[in-house]
Design a protein around this motif. Structure first.
Motif: not given
Ligand code: PRP
Ligand code: MN
Ligand code: MG
Length: 178
Positions: A20-24
Protein backbone atom coordinates in the motif's frame (compact mmCIF):
# COMPACT_ATOMS: atom_id res chain seq x y z
CA UNK A 1 12.11 -18.58 19.90
CA UNK A 2 13.30 -18.00 23.46
CA UNK A 3 12.52 -14.60 24.96
CA UNK A 4 10.14 -13.64 22.19
CA UNK A 5 6.81 -12.10 23.13
CA UNK A 6 3.60 -11.87 21.17
CA UNK A 7 3.42 -11.05 17.49
CA UNK A 8 2.34 -7.40 17.13
CA UNK A 9 2.36 -7.26 13.33
CA UNK A 10 2.42 -10.44 11.26
CA UNK A 11 4.48 -10.84 8.10
CA UNK A 12 1.43 -10.95 5.82
CA UNK A 13 0.10 -7.73 7.36
CA UNK A 14 3.50 -6.10 6.84
CA UNK A 15 3.60 -7.26 3.23
CA UNK A 16 0.17 -5.76 2.54
CA UNK A 17 1.02 -2.45 4.24
CA UNK A 18 4.34 -2.11 2.42
CA UNK A 19 2.54 -2.74 -0.86
CA UNK A 20 0.00 0.00 0.00
CA UNK A 21 2.76 2.45 0.90
CA UNK A 22 4.53 1.63 -2.37
CA UNK A 23 1.37 2.35 -4.33
CA UNK A 24 0.85 5.69 -2.60
CA UNK A 25 4.48 6.65 -3.21
CA UNK A 26 4.18 5.62 -6.87
CA UNK A 27 1.15 7.93 -7.26
CA UNK A 28 2.55 10.82 -5.24
CA UNK A 29 5.86 10.95 -7.12
CA UNK A 30 4.49 10.13 -10.60
CA UNK A 31 6.79 11.51 -13.30
CA UNK A 32 9.73 11.99 -10.89
CA UNK A 33 12.89 10.10 -10.15
CA UNK A 34 13.04 9.25 -6.45
CA UNK A 35 15.98 8.83 -4.09
CA UNK A 36 15.17 6.35 -1.33
CA UNK A 37 17.43 6.77 1.69
CA UNK A 38 17.55 3.87 4.13
CA UNK A 39 18.83 4.47 7.64
CA UNK A 40 21.20 1.70 8.61
CA UNK A 41 20.90 -0.75 9.94
CA UNK A 42 17.26 -1.28 10.87
CA UNK A 43 15.75 0.05 7.63
CA UNK A 44 17.41 -2.43 5.26
CA UNK A 45 14.52 -4.89 5.43
CA UNK A 46 11.71 -2.38 4.84
CA UNK A 47 13.75 -0.57 2.18
CA UNK A 48 14.39 -3.73 0.22
CA UNK A 49 10.72 -4.72 0.33
CA UNK A 50 9.39 -1.20 -0.30
CA UNK A 51 11.61 -0.42 -3.29
CA UNK A 52 10.12 -3.40 -5.13
CA UNK A 53 6.64 -1.90 -4.62
CA UNK A 54 7.62 1.51 -6.05
CA UNK A 55 6.98 1.62 -9.77
CA UNK A 56 9.14 4.64 -10.55
CA UNK A 57 12.73 5.19 -11.60
CA UNK A 58 14.60 5.39 -8.31
CA UNK A 59 18.01 5.40 -6.70
CA UNK A 60 18.81 4.06 -3.27
CA UNK A 61 21.37 5.26 -0.78
CA UNK A 62 22.10 4.72 2.88
CA UNK A 63 23.06 6.69 5.94
CA UNK A 64 24.10 5.32 9.26
CA UNK A 65 22.93 7.51 12.10
CA UNK A 66 22.77 6.02 15.52
CA UNK A 67 21.00 7.31 18.57
CA UNK A 68 21.02 4.10 20.58
CA UNK A 69 23.71 2.12 22.29
CA UNK A 70 22.95 -1.54 22.81
CA UNK A 71 20.16 -0.88 25.32
CA UNK A 72 16.43 -0.43 24.87
CA UNK A 73 16.09 3.34 25.30
CA UNK A 74 17.28 6.33 23.29
CA UNK A 75 20.38 8.09 24.59
CA UNK A 76 19.52 11.27 22.68
CA UNK A 77 23.05 11.22 21.29
CA UNK A 78 22.99 11.27 17.50
CA UNK A 79 26.08 10.41 15.48
CA UNK A 80 26.58 10.24 11.69
CA UNK A 81 28.50 7.02 11.18
CA UNK A 82 28.14 6.94 7.39
CA UNK A 83 27.01 9.74 5.09
CA UNK A 84 25.22 9.51 1.71
CA UNK A 85 27.13 8.81 -1.50
CA UNK A 86 24.56 10.76 -3.57
CA UNK A 87 24.29 14.53 -3.88
CA UNK A 88 20.72 15.27 -2.77
CA UNK A 89 20.53 18.84 -4.13
CA UNK A 90 17.46 19.11 -6.35
CA UNK A 91 16.45 15.49 -5.71
CA UNK A 92 13.17 14.11 -4.39
CA UNK A 93 14.37 12.38 -1.24
CA UNK A 94 12.32 9.88 0.75
CA UNK A 95 13.86 8.73 4.01
CA UNK A 96 12.90 5.15 4.87
CA UNK A 97 12.89 4.00 8.48
CA UNK A 98 11.86 0.86 10.33
CA UNK A 99 10.64 2.67 13.47
CA UNK A 100 10.39 6.20 14.79
CA UNK A 101 10.46 6.38 18.54
CA UNK A 102 11.59 9.65 20.19
CA UNK A 103 12.01 11.18 16.72
CA UNK A 104 15.45 12.50 17.67
CA UNK A 105 17.30 10.56 14.94
CA UNK A 106 14.98 11.75 12.18
CA UNK A 107 14.65 15.35 13.32
CA UNK A 108 18.42 15.64 13.31
CA UNK A 109 18.67 13.94 9.94
CA UNK A 110 15.93 16.10 8.42
CA UNK A 111 17.69 19.30 9.43
CA UNK A 112 20.98 18.06 8.10
CA UNK A 113 19.52 16.95 4.73
CA UNK A 114 17.36 20.07 4.24
CA UNK A 115 20.54 22.15 4.39
CA UNK A 116 21.64 20.31 1.22
CA UNK A 117 18.62 21.72 -0.67
CA UNK A 118 16.71 18.67 -1.92
CA UNK A 119 13.69 19.32 -4.20
CA UNK A 120 11.59 17.59 -1.53
CA UNK A 121 12.21 15.61 1.64
CA UNK A 122 9.67 13.25 3.19
CA UNK A 123 9.70 10.37 5.64
CA UNK A 124 8.33 6.85 5.36
CA UNK A 125 8.39 4.54 8.38
CA UNK A 126 6.96 1.10 8.90
CA UNK A 127 6.34 1.68 12.61
CA UNK A 128 5.81 4.65 14.86
CA UNK A 129 5.62 4.89 18.64
CA UNK A 130 3.82 8.21 19.13
CA UNK A 131 3.72 7.88 22.91
CA UNK A 132 7.54 8.19 23.00
CA UNK A 133 7.92 11.23 20.75
CA UNK A 134 10.16 14.00 22.11
CA UNK A 135 10.09 16.28 19.05
CA UNK A 136 7.44 17.21 16.49
CA UNK A 137 8.02 15.34 13.27
CA UNK A 138 5.92 15.29 10.12
CA UNK A 139 5.79 11.76 8.73
CA UNK A 140 4.17 11.35 5.32
CA UNK A 141 3.94 7.56 5.18
CA UNK A 142 3.33 5.49 8.33
CA UNK A 143 2.69 1.77 8.37
CA UNK A 144 1.58 0.95 11.91
CA UNK A 145 1.42 2.59 15.32
CA UNK A 146 2.84 0.42 18.08
CA UNK A 147 2.44 0.77 21.86
CA UNK A 148 5.32 1.68 24.15
CA UNK A 149 6.86 -1.77 24.36
CA UNK A 150 10.24 -2.77 22.98
CA UNK A 151 9.70 -4.29 19.57
CA UNK A 152 12.00 -6.44 17.45
CA UNK A 153 11.99 -8.06 14.04
CA UNK A 154 11.75 -7.03 10.37
CA UNK A 155 15.03 -5.12 10.73
CA UNK A 156 14.59 -3.96 14.32
CA UNK A 157 17.10 -5.33 16.81
CA UNK A 158 17.70 -5.78 20.46
CA UNK A 159 21.48 -5.63 21.04
CA UNK A 160 22.01 -6.71 17.42
CA UNK A 161 19.70 -9.72 17.53
CA UNK A 162 16.28 -10.50 16.04
CA UNK A 163 16.55 -8.29 12.93
CA UNK A 164 15.91 -11.36 10.78
CA UNK A 165 12.49 -12.18 12.24
CA UNK A 166 9.91 -11.87 9.43
CA UNK A 167 7.31 -10.30 11.77
CA UNK A 168 7.24 -7.62 14.47
CA UNK A 169 7.23 -8.99 17.99
CA UNK A 170 7.26 -7.54 21.49
CA UNK A 171 10.39 -8.42 23.42
CA UNK A 172 9.73 -10.09 26.74
CA UNK A 173 11.08 -8.03 29.67
CA UNK A 174 13.30 -10.97 30.79
CA UNK A 175 14.91 -11.04 27.35
CA UNK A 176 15.51 -7.29 27.45
CA UNK A 177 17.34 -7.64 30.78
CA UNK A 178 19.41 -10.63 29.73
C1 PRP B 1 16.58 2.70 15.86
C2 PRP B 1 15.55 2.71 14.75
C3 PRP B 1 15.54 4.14 14.30
C4 PRP B 1 15.85 4.89 15.59
C5 PRP B 1 14.58 5.46 16.15
O1 PRP B 1 17.83 2.64 15.25
O2 PRP B 1 15.94 1.86 13.68
O3 PRP B 1 16.55 4.39 13.35
O4 PRP B 1 16.39 3.93 16.51
O5 PRP B 1 14.81 6.05 17.40
P1 PRP B 1 14.44 7.54 17.73
O6 PRP B 1 13.18 7.93 17.02
O7 PRP B 1 14.27 7.51 19.22
O8 PRP B 1 15.59 8.42 17.32
P2 PRP B 1 19.18 2.37 16.08
O9 PRP B 1 19.76 3.69 16.45
O10 PRP B 1 18.88 1.37 17.14
O11 PRP B 1 20.17 1.74 15.02
P3 PRP B 1 19.92 0.44 14.11
O12 PRP B 1 18.91 0.83 13.08
O13 PRP B 1 21.26 0.16 13.52
O14 PRP B 1 19.43 -0.66 15.02
MN1 MN C 1 17.71 2.61 12.94
MG1 MG D 1 18.96 -0.54 17.06
Amino acid sequence: MLGMGEVLVGSEEIREKVREMGERITEDYAGERLLLVGILRGAVVVLSDLMRCVELPCDIDFMDISSYGSGTSSSGVVRILKDLEEDVAGRHVLIVEDIIDTGLTLSYLKRSLLARKPASLEICTLLTKPSRRQVDLEIKYVGFEVPDVFVVGYGIDYAGSYRNLPEIRALEPEAARA
